[in-house]
Design an enzyme around this catalytic site. Sequence first.
Site, PDB file in Angstrom:
ATOM      1  N   ARG A  86       0.966  -1.533   0.603  1.00  0.00           N
ATOM      2  CA  ARG A  86       0.363  -0.407  -0.175  1.00  0.00           C
ATOM      3  C   ARG A  86       1.097   1.401   0.512  1.00  0.00           C
ATOM      4  NH1 ARG A  86      -2.026   1.056   4.513  1.00  0.00           N
ATOM      5  NH2 ARG A  86      -0.970  -0.586   5.388  1.00  0.00           N
ATOM      6  N   TYR A 216      -1.817  -3.909  -6.842  1.00  0.00           N
ATOM      7  CA  TYR A 216      -1.465  -4.323  -5.727  1.00  0.00           C
ATOM      8  C   TYR A 216      -1.682  -4.491  -4.695  1.00  0.00           C
ATOM      9  CZ  TYR A 216       1.824  -6.930  -3.072  1.00  0.00           C
ATOM     10  OH  TYR A 216       2.003  -8.111  -1.884  1.00  0.00           O
ATOM     11  N   LYS A 225      -9.758  -2.401   1.697  1.00  0.00           N
ATOM     12  CA  LYS A 225      -9.032  -1.516   2.360  1.00  0.00           C
ATOM     13  C   LYS A 225      -9.960   0.051   2.096  1.00  0.00           C
ATOM     14  CE  LYS A 225      -6.330  -3.809   4.495  1.00  0.00           C
ATOM     15  NZ  LYS A 225      -6.328  -4.233   5.742  1.00  0.00           N
ATOM     16  N   HIS A 245     -10.683  -2.293  11.057  1.00  0.00           N
ATOM     17  CA  HIS A 245      -9.569  -3.174  10.540  1.00  0.00           C
ATOM     18  C   HIS A 245      -9.762  -4.076  11.865  1.00  0.00           C
ATOM     19  CE1 HIS A 245      -5.096  -3.349   9.251  1.00  0.00           C
ATOM     20  NE2 HIS A 245      -5.975  -4.225   8.586  1.00  0.00           N
ATOM     21  N   SER A 267      -1.308  -3.284   9.938  1.00  0.00           N
ATOM     22  CA  SER A 267      -1.006  -4.319   8.690  1.00  0.00           C
ATOM     23  C   SER A 267      -0.133  -5.391   9.256  1.00  0.00           C
ATOM     24  CB  SER A 267      -0.421  -3.439   7.990  1.00  0.00           C
ATOM     25  OG  SER A 267      -2.432  -3.194   7.501  1.00  0.00           O
ATOM     26  N   CYS A 269       0.342  -7.274  11.723  1.00  0.00           N
ATOM     27  CA  CYS A 269       0.761  -7.842  12.777  1.00  0.00           C
ATOM     28  C   CYS A 269       0.158  -8.630  13.925  1.00  0.00           C
ATOM     29  CB  CYS A 269       0.346  -5.568  13.701  1.00  0.00           C
ATOM     30  SG  CYS A 269       1.672  -4.423  13.690  1.00  0.00           S
ATOM     31  N   ASP A 294      -9.634 -10.044   9.022  1.00  0.00           N
ATOM     32  CA  ASP A 294      -8.874  -8.199   8.043  1.00  0.00           C
ATOM     33  C   ASP A 294      -9.877  -7.440   8.388  1.00  0.00           C
ATOM     34  OD1 ASP A 294      -6.373  -6.814   7.625  1.00  0.00           O
ATOM     35  OD2 ASP A 294      -7.783  -6.486   5.618  1.00  0.00           O
ATOM     36  N   ASN A 383       6.222  -8.488   2.313  1.00  0.00           N
ATOM     37  CA  ASN A 383       5.009  -8.622   1.821  1.00  0.00           C
ATOM     38  C   ASN A 383       4.304  -9.352   0.967  1.00  0.00           C
ATOM     39  OD1 ASN A 383       2.446  -7.400   2.403  1.00  0.00           O
ATOM     40  ND2 ASN A 383       2.831  -5.309   0.989  1.00  0.00           N
ATOM     41  N   ARG A 385       2.081 -12.470  -0.383  1.00  0.00           N
ATOM     42  CA  ARG A 385       0.661 -12.491   0.201  1.00  0.00           C
ATOM     43  C   ARG A 385       0.503 -14.499  -0.230  1.00  0.00           C
ATOM     44  NH1 ARG A 385      -1.746  -9.489   3.697  1.00  0.00           N
ATOM     45  NH2 ARG A 385       0.024  -7.043   4.799  1.00  0.00           N
ATOM     46  N   GLY A 510      -0.024 -20.205  18.800  1.00  0.00           N
ATOM     47  CA  GLY A 510      -1.133 -20.657  19.410  1.00  0.00           C
ATOM     48  C   GLY A 510      -0.835 -20.901  20.738  1.00  0.00           C
ATOM     49  N   ASN A 512      -1.075 -17.569  22.277  1.00  0.00           N
ATOM     50  CA  ASN A 512      -1.884 -17.073  22.465  1.00  0.00           C
ATOM     51  C   ASN A 512      -2.817 -17.313  22.979  1.00  0.00           C
ATOM     52  OD1 ASN A 512       0.053 -15.068  21.256  1.00  0.00           O
ATOM     53  ND2 ASN A 512      -0.795 -14.847  19.471  1.00  0.00           N
TER      54      ASN A 512
HETATM   55  P1  GTP Z   1      -2.314  -7.616   6.902  1.00  0.00           P
HETATM   56  O1  GTP Z   1      -2.562  -8.536   6.487  1.00  0.00           O
HETATM   57  O2  GTP Z   1      -1.608  -6.180   6.721  1.00  0.00           O
HETATM   58  O3  GTP Z   1      -3.238  -6.636   7.314  1.00  0.00           O
HETATM   59  O4  GTP Z   1      -1.691  -8.182   7.927  1.00  0.00           O
HETATM   60  P2  GTP Z   1      -2.057  -9.110   9.852  1.00  0.00           P
HETATM   61  O5  GTP Z   1      -2.564  -8.400  10.115  1.00  0.00           O
HETATM   62  O6  GTP Z   1      -3.051 -10.102   9.190  1.00  0.00           O
HETATM   63  O7  GTP Z   1      -0.996  -9.841   9.981  1.00  0.00           O
HETATM   64  P3  GTP Z   1      -0.524 -11.813  10.132  1.00  0.00           P
HETATM   65  O8  GTP Z   1      -1.206 -12.623  11.032  1.00  0.00           O
HETATM   66  O9  GTP Z   1      -0.327 -11.910   8.671  1.00  0.00           O
HETATM   67  O10 GTP Z   1       1.202 -11.330  10.731  1.00  0.00           O
HETATM   68  C1  GTP Z   1       2.343 -10.584  10.109  1.00  0.00           C
HETATM   69  C2  GTP Z   1       3.562 -11.260  10.674  1.00  0.00           C
HETATM   70  O11 GTP Z   1       3.271 -11.238  11.992  1.00  0.00           O
HETATM   71  C3  GTP Z   1       3.586 -12.483  10.195  1.00  0.00           C
HETATM   72  O12 GTP Z   1       5.178 -12.388   9.880  1.00  0.00           O
HETATM   73  C4  GTP Z   1       3.586 -13.532  11.389  1.00  0.00           C
HETATM   74  O13 GTP Z   1       4.654 -14.050  11.522  1.00  0.00           O
HETATM   75  C5  GTP Z   1       4.052 -12.750  12.583  1.00  0.00           C
HETATM   76  N1  GTP Z   1       2.742 -12.908  13.738  1.00  0.00           N
HETATM   77  C6  GTP Z   1       1.692 -13.025  13.988  1.00  0.00           C
HETATM   78  N2  GTP Z   1       1.193 -13.589  15.054  1.00  0.00           N
HETATM   79  C7  GTP Z   1       2.435 -13.983  16.269  1.00  0.00           C
HETATM   80  C8  GTP Z   1       2.388 -13.443  17.065  1.00  0.00           C
HETATM   81  O14 GTP Z   1       1.784 -13.625  18.031  1.00  0.00           O
HETATM   82  N3  GTP Z   1       3.885 -13.349  18.114  1.00  0.00           N
HETATM   83  C9  GTP Z   1       5.014 -13.337  16.744  1.00  0.00           C
HETATM   84  N4  GTP Z   1       6.256 -13.259  17.742  1.00  0.00           N
HETATM   85  N5  GTP Z   1       5.008 -13.184  15.499  1.00  0.00           N
HETATM   86  C10 GTP Z   1       3.569 -12.970  15.261  1.00  0.00           C
HETATM   87  C1  SPV Z   2      -3.378  -4.152   5.697  1.00  0.00           C
HETATM   88  O1  SPV Z   2      -2.015  -3.631   4.709  1.00  0.00           O
HETATM   89  O2  SPV Z   2      -3.292  -4.016   6.737  1.00  0.00           O
HETATM   90  C2  SPV Z   2      -3.874  -5.047   4.031  1.00  0.00           C
HETATM   91  C3  SPV Z   2      -2.875  -5.747   3.007  1.00  0.00           C
HETATM   92  O3  SPV Z   2      -4.968  -6.109   4.790  1.00  0.00           O
HETATM   93  S1  SPV Z   2      -3.815  -4.686   2.419  1.00  0.00           S
HETATM   94  O4  SPV Z   2      -4.898  -5.265   1.233  1.00  0.00           O
HETATM   95  O5  SPV Z   2      -2.809  -4.966   0.846  1.00  0.00           O
HETATM   96  O6  SPV Z   2      -3.876  -3.000   2.620  1.00  0.00           O
HETATM   97 MN    MN Z   3      -5.071  -5.585   6.808  1.00  0.00          MN
END
Ligand code: GTP
Ligand code: SPV
Ligand code: MN
Length: 601
Positions: A86, A216, A225, A245, A267, A269, A294, A383, A385, A510, A512
Amino acid sequence: MKNLAPAIFPPSGIGDAKPANQTVLDWVNEIATLAEPENIFWCDGSDRENEFLIAESLKQNVLINLNQKKVPNSHLHRSDPNDVARVEQFTFVCTPTKEEAGPTNNWSEPGETYTKLRGLLKGAMGGRTMFVIPYIMGPPDSPLTKVGFEITDSKYVVLNMRIMTRMGEIAVKRLGNDPNAEWNRGVHSLLDVNPERRFICHFPQDNTIISVGSGYGGNVLLSKKCLALRIGSYLARKQGWLAEHMLILGVESPEGKKHYVAAAFPSACGKTNFAMLIPPEHFKGWKVTTVGDDIAWMQVRDGRLYAINPENGYFGVVPGTSYKSNPNAMRSISHDTLYTNVALTDDDDVWWEGKDGDPPAHAIDWRGNDWTPNSKEKAAHPNSRFTTPMLNNPALDSDVEKGGGVPISAIIFGGRRSDTVPLVFQAFDWTNGVYLGATMASETTAAATGAVGKVRRDPMAMLPFCGYNIGDYFQHWLDIRNRLTNSPRIFSVNWFRKGVDGKFLWPGFGENMRVLKWIIDRCEESGGALKSPIGWLPGPHDLDLAELDIDHKCVAELLCIDHEEWQKEITEHKQFFDSLGGVVPEELLEQREELVARFKQ
Ligand code: GTP
Ligand code: SPV
Ligand code: MN
């Protein structure tokens, strides 16, 4: 192009979210007259259409074939290396006044912006096909569901939208014949994928999005978004609901008692990972199910907050995904998946950093170059996907199609913070929880272009996605409280706190579940907690850490509130509020005063 309606652009409906008397056909003709495509293709979302588009995309190298034995019905797409995330600096909210867009959005004047975009779109689809994608966001029978139409000259966009939304006839039916029906207009053109001519523009009052110069993700899948969050949040305030979000998950105890939780993390996180969590052995009998990964649209009914997931698929971060970290995601993406910017192995399988097993001895990286484990560059873009239908998820919640949504017991705000913010704590009440969300911060990630790892305030994880004045957004959150008799409890989590050795203190993923369990206990008023200046904090024995291999010192560090760090944090809250130039509601300023006072007690 013959028999097309005369161009009317900008649309006549400025100042009203409804497309005043302008039918979809008129609008499509208007854009076609401007962009001069070779053909117009109305997408129906059928399997036949999908096969045709994939075949065409393979011919034109938009898609790369994968080993159909290893990843059946799956393909790889490589985006332009200048177009991998983005672009917040080129994203605009075009309201009649700058004040309506507020201090956190890039604003540009609607009239001038339409003129500029019209210039860029003129003849832009010459020699290309213009696809018209009708889609709905939300389950077919939900009162919250919205209709959108996206015009695009990218097959990759069509293939993604087919997975990410409920696409085709279903949307045309839902729209019906009412000329006053509410629907979103989205126009996308790749142009020449030049970052200097890349603009993602939102016209909330016109329910219109125009995106040019990118191919993208969030820049171009206009349902996500752009509609579900930026335009969505604008409509939500006007119509009295919330567009957030947030992931939505279900958590069921061995006794069959079920709660739903919504969580806003910025994002990259951890939303997708948290939404697909598999509880560790110690929590045998507990089940976590995914409603969404999301975006959450939430409405108040009978004094409770109910959430739907407007999407139909997941556009998830690939690197780090493995059978160890997220088995449900691995199973989901093992077939019928579109991969973007991952590496290609010599046997046409996909690979990325963090995948199970050894790295391949040789691969083609995301840019199309040779790669070996000795290469300096990453094989998959950070990034990169996957786009995968939610139906692929083995942990899909049984109520995901329920139009009324699922009742939310807890709302969680979380960021990526190496220090300061404890593993988990609970806000004192709704208003305090809104303060917690409004002041949350996170280290930036590869999901948006720009520096990575920089702490920035990201209120409710909506900084890049709130389609109107952030002060009004805060007030909207505060006002929702008055309509809730059974309000969700509000929490903060941080999976990313680091020790002095620079390593994560918490195992995450897990595990968590242990934090989630405490959150559920608190919702049921059975979990223990200690009162701290920032909120209710679990005591050392309130978290179930049985059978977890973790040092007591780490746990203490995870739960510690360092007063020096918090003095800095509270100062930054003030700096952030000040930077917003007077739009922050009084109640939140008072919350800050109270926080300061609690630290002095
Ligand atoms: P968007 O799709 O961008 O909105 O991202 P998201 O918030 O869905 O994040 P996602 O679950 O894809 O995780 C993003 C990154 O954080 C990945 O590289 C994961 O491996 C890492 N991650 C996710 N959960 C954890 C966690 O509990 N601990 C740690 N250390 N890393 C994590
Ligand atoms: C984010 O960035 O929070 C995403 C990926 O979920 S995108 O759809 O590219 O915004
Ligand atoms: Mn997102």
